[in-house]
Design an enzyme around this catalytic site. Structure first.
Site, PDB file in Angstrom:
ATOM      1  N   ILE A 111       0.836  -1.205   0.000  1.00 29.81           N
ATOM      2  CA  ILE A 111       0.000   0.000   0.000  1.00 29.81           C
ATOM      3  C   ILE A 111       0.872   1.258   0.000  1.00 29.81           C
ATOM      4  CG2 ILE A 111      -1.717   1.304   1.324  1.00 29.81           C
ATOM      5  CD1 ILE A 111      -2.791  -1.490   2.276  1.00 29.81           C
ATOM      6  N   THR A 119      -4.203   5.086   7.725  1.00 27.90           N
ATOM      7  CA  THR A 119      -5.125   4.099   7.146  1.00 27.90           C
ATOM      8  C   THR A 119      -4.572   2.696   7.377  1.00 27.90           C
ATOM      9  OG1 THR A 119      -4.045   4.229   4.967  1.00 27.90           O
ATOM     10  CG2 THR A 119      -5.930   5.679   5.338  1.00 27.90           C
ATOM     11  N   ARG A 158      -3.444   0.633  10.912  1.00 27.58           N
ATOM     12  CA  ARG A 158      -4.178   0.047  12.031  1.00 27.58           C
ATOM     13  C   ARG A 158      -4.223   1.092  13.140  1.00 27.58           C
ATOM     14  NH1 ARG A 158      -6.053  -2.985   9.020  1.00 27.58           N
ATOM     15  NH2 ARG A 158      -6.007  -5.253   9.001  1.00 27.58           N
ATOM     16  N   ASP A 165      -8.661   6.409   9.021  1.00 32.54           N
ATOM     17  CA  ASP A 165      -9.606   5.394   8.555  1.00 32.54           C
ATOM     18  C   ASP A 165      -9.673   4.257   9.560  1.00 32.54           C
ATOM     19  OD1 ASP A 165     -11.389   4.294   6.569  1.00 32.54           O
ATOM     20  OD2 ASP A 165      -9.834   2.813   6.126  1.00 32.54           O
ATOM     21  N   GLU A 169     -11.704   0.756  17.533  1.00 34.80           N
ATOM     22  CA  GLU A 169     -12.747   0.716  16.510  1.00 34.80           C
ATOM     23  C   GLU A 169     -13.646  -0.514  16.596  1.00 34.80           C
ATOM     24  OE1 GLU A 169     -10.175   0.673  12.952  1.00 34.80           O
ATOM     25  OE2 GLU A 169     -11.003  -1.301  12.496  1.00 34.80           O
ATOM     26  N   HIS A 174     -13.001   2.701   8.601  1.00 33.80           N
ATOM     27  CA  HIS A 174     -12.263   1.552   8.051  1.00 33.80           C
ATOM     28  C   HIS A 174     -12.851   1.129   6.705  1.00 33.80           C
ATOM     29  CE1 HIS A 174      -9.394  -1.808   9.454  1.00 33.80           C
ATOM     30  NE2 HIS A 174      -9.397  -1.754   8.136  1.00 33.80           N
ATOM     31  N   PHE A 198     -10.443  -0.368   2.309  1.00 30.35           N
ATOM     32  CA  PHE A 198     -10.448  -1.580   1.478  1.00 30.35           C
ATOM     33  C   PHE A 198     -11.695  -1.688   0.610  1.00 30.35           C
ATOM     34  CE2 PHE A 198     -13.873  -4.241   3.173  1.00 30.35           C
ATOM     35  CZ  PHE A 198     -14.226  -3.484   4.280  1.00 30.35           C
TER      36      PHE A 198
HETATM   37  P1  NAI Z   1       2.814  -4.884   3.604  1.00 29.36           P
HETATM   38  O1  NAI Z   1       3.153  -6.029   4.487  1.00 29.36           O
HETATM   39  O2  NAI Z   1       2.856  -5.069   2.123  1.00 29.36           O
HETATM   40  O3  NAI Z   1       3.767  -3.643   3.952  1.00 29.36           O
HETATM   41  C1  NAI Z   1       4.023  -3.204   5.250  1.00 29.36           C
HETATM   42  C2  NAI Z   1       5.379  -2.521   5.230  1.00 29.36           C
HETATM   43  O4  NAI Z   1       5.583  -1.931   6.514  1.00 29.36           O
HETATM   44  C3  NAI Z   1       6.546  -3.491   4.968  1.00 29.36           C
HETATM   45  O5  NAI Z   1       7.360  -2.990   3.936  1.00 29.36           O
HETATM   46  C4  NAI Z   1       7.273  -3.510   6.312  1.00 29.36           C
HETATM   47  O6  NAI Z   1       8.681  -3.703   6.178  1.00 29.36           O
HETATM   48  C5  NAI Z   1       6.932  -2.120   6.825  1.00 29.36           C
HETATM   49  N1  NAI Z   1       7.180  -1.944   8.267  1.00 29.36           N
HETATM   50  C6  NAI Z   1       7.154  -2.874   9.252  1.00 29.36           C
HETATM   51  N2  NAI Z   1       7.491  -2.299  10.428  1.00 29.36           N
HETATM   52  C7  NAI Z   1       7.709  -0.987  10.167  1.00 29.36           C
HETATM   53  C8  NAI Z   1       8.106   0.117  10.957  1.00 29.36           C
HETATM   54  N3  NAI Z   1       8.331  -0.013  12.279  1.00 29.36           N
HETATM   55  N4  NAI Z   1       8.275   1.306  10.364  1.00 29.36           N
HETATM   56  C9  NAI Z   1       8.057   1.458   9.033  1.00 29.36           C
HETATM   57  N5  NAI Z   1       7.697   0.447   8.218  1.00 29.36           N
HETATM   58  C10 NAI Z   1       7.516  -0.765   8.786  1.00 29.36           C
HETATM   59  O7  NAI Z   1       1.370  -4.390   4.089  1.00 29.36           O
HETATM   60  P2  NAI Z   1       0.287  -3.591   3.243  1.00 29.36           P
HETATM   61  O8  NAI Z   1      -0.586  -4.546   2.517  1.00 29.36           O
HETATM   62  O9  NAI Z   1       0.958  -2.515   2.493  1.00 29.36           O
HETATM   63  O10 NAI Z   1      -0.602  -2.965   4.420  1.00 29.36           O
HETATM   64  C11 NAI Z   1      -0.128  -1.868   5.177  1.00 29.36           C
HETATM   65  C12 NAI Z   1      -1.085  -1.556   6.319  1.00 29.36           C
HETATM   66  O11 NAI Z   1      -2.370  -1.239   5.817  1.00 29.36           O
HETATM   67  C13 NAI Z   1      -1.289  -2.713   7.319  1.00 29.36           C
HETATM   68  O12 NAI Z   1      -1.316  -2.147   8.623  1.00 29.36           O
HETATM   69  C14 NAI Z   1      -2.658  -3.203   7.004  1.00 29.36           C
HETATM   70  O13 NAI Z   1      -3.214  -3.778   8.163  1.00 29.36           O
HETATM   71  C15 NAI Z   1      -3.343  -1.902   6.606  1.00 29.36           C
HETATM   72  N6  NAI Z   1      -4.535  -2.098   5.795  1.00 29.36           N
HETATM   73  C16 NAI Z   1      -5.595  -1.231   5.977  1.00 29.36           C
HETATM   74  C17 NAI Z   1      -6.734  -1.363   5.225  1.00 29.36           C
HETATM   75  C18 NAI Z   1      -7.877  -0.400   5.363  1.00 29.36           C
HETATM   76  O14 NAI Z   1      -8.985  -0.726   4.901  1.00 29.36           O
HETATM   77  N7  NAI Z   1      -7.694   0.761   5.945  1.00 29.36           N
HETATM   78  C19 NAI Z   1      -6.891  -2.454   4.263  1.00 29.36           C
HETATM   79  C20 NAI Z   1      -5.682  -3.250   4.094  1.00 29.36           C
HETATM   80  C21 NAI Z   1      -4.570  -3.081   4.853  1.00 29.36           C
END
Ligand code: NAI
Length: 354
Positions: free
Chosen positions: A175, A252, A254, A278, A283, A315, A318
């Site tokens: 993302i 957006t 957690r 978001d 929540e 939220h 997605f």
């Molecule tokens: P992803 O796993 O592809 O990327 C997460 C990135 O964060 C990775 O590159 C990781 O190395 C990095 N990371 C880990 N610890 C970190 C730190 N301390 N500082 C900086 N970066 C760090 O995950 P994705 O799919 O990109 O999702 C990202 C977030 O979006 C997650 O928290 C997920 O739960 C949330 N999300 C929210 C949605 C919504 O509807 N608002 C829907 C889908 C995901």
């Protein structure tokens, strides 16, 4: 809608007669029912839908199921995992990427596999984050109400050119990287922080820096990291104090990545210029339901809603047609792969807990 507090033994018998794997779906909304059944056109799966979320009080509804299918605010803690295992449930199918609500250690110990949907539409969340950014900057949420009331005054609606500003992206996974790619079209300077920097993101012209430097230099900070023990309250009072006065914060990812109480202090003082959320730490008690006829019990959330420079969505990052279809397709594929091999396509294992 079956009552999740009642045992489902009668339904279990039906399921065994038809030999279809039963999946107990919790936190079901109409769109989940539609997308999951659409992803199973041959009706090979015996879906049982519950609108209640999964927790220690509703877990009994999973009796007779091979798998439970859950979303972000279902509580799959150690107590629930052990009860699921005792009832013969062998698989937890997450309809989301994040897995912070599942006790993976307990699941491994109980022999319950956990699957997730690692990628469905990074565009959905990245585009929603951009919507929050642009709406907050140009005060669209306020302008909308004003114009409807015949108030065409512009006082209080002053924004800034995004062009030339510095945007800090915390987490450049799927993302965060997509958000960076979209922003390259705006002529902004992009900073990022991630323990695992991406060459593809660097190639977009994004500069990786430490979190503190990112906070100090950015006009807008956007959070896209997972919730882990290391990122819980990553943005706390000290981090907020480091941000440029008047900067914008977007979350957006957690809710618990940000300390919500600390947000109120910096919003009151004016240190934080705008806030787009978001997700929210508490929540689970609020989102995905219509509570418009009830008194809001969460005082922190209620206070956040009073600020004119705060924009909160429930939220919905997605929530696009494409993402829902992809979530359902991957969930069905995770189940079929588990039935065929004993492992879901996208397992989540204990090693993932950072
Ligand atoms: P992803 O796993 O592809 O990327 C997460 C990135 O964060 C990775 O590159 C990781 O190395 C990095 N990371 C880990 N610890 C970190 C730190 N301390 N500082 C900086 N970066 C760090 O995950 P994705 O799919 O990109 O999702 C990202 C977030 O979006 C997650 O928290 C997920 O739960 C949330 N999300 C929210 C949605 C919504 O509807 N608002 C829907 C889908 C995901």
């Amino acid at each position: 809608m079956p009552d999740p507090t009642q045992p489902a033994s009668a339904m279990a018998a039906t399921s065994s007669q038809t030999q279809r794997p039963r999946v107990a779906v919790f936190s079901t909304r109409s769109y989940d029912r539609t997308s999951l059944t659409d992803a199973d056109p041959g009706q090979q799966i015996d879906w049982v839908f519950f609108d209640q979320r999964l927790d220690a009080t509703t877990v009994g509804a999973a009796e007779g199921a091979l798998a439970v299918c859950v979303f972000v605010n279902d509580q799959v803690d150690a107590v629930v995992v052990r009860q699921l295992a005792a009832m013969g449930v062998r698989l937890v199918l997450l309809r989301c990427a994040g897995f912070n609500n599942v006790d993976l250690v307990a699941a491994a110990e109980a022999g319950v596999a956990v699957a997730r949907v690692p990628e469905y539409s990074p565009h959905a969340v990245a585009e929603h984050t951009l919507a929050l950014l642009l709406a907050l900057n140009r005060k669209i949420h306020r302008a909308y109400n004003r114009v409807r009331e015949g108030n065409f005054a512009l006082d209080g609606l002053l924004g800034f050119d995004l062009h030339g500003k510095t945007i800090g992206v915390v987490g450049t996974g799927r993302i965060g990287a997509t958000f960076c790619r979209i922003l390259t079209g705006f002529g902004v300077h992009l900073l990022a922080t991630d323990p695992a920097p991406s060459e593809a993101v660097r190639a977009m012209g994004v500069q990786y820096v430490e979190l503190n430097e990112l906070l100090e230099r950015s006009d807008v900070v956007s959070l896209h990291c997972p919730l882990t023990p290391a990122t819980r309250h990553l943005i706390d009072e000290a981090a907020l104090a480091r941000m440029k006065p008047g900067a914008m914060l977007l979350n957006t990812s957690r809710g618990a990545v940000v300390d919500a109480k600390a947000l109120i202090r910096v919003l009151k003082s004016g240190q934080l210029g705008a806030l787009g959320l978001d997700v929210y730490e508490e929540e689970a008690h609020l989102f995905f339901r219509d509570l418009s006829g009830q008194v809001l019990q969460d005082d922190v959330f209620a206070r956040l809603l009073t600020f004119p420079n705060v924009l909160i969505t429930g939220h919905q990052g997605f929530f696009t047609r494409e993402a829902l279809a992809a979530i359902a397709a991957t969930t069905v594929d995770n189940l079929h792969q588990f039935l065929a091999t004993g492992q879901p396509r996208h397992p989540v294992s204990v090693e993932r807990i950072a």
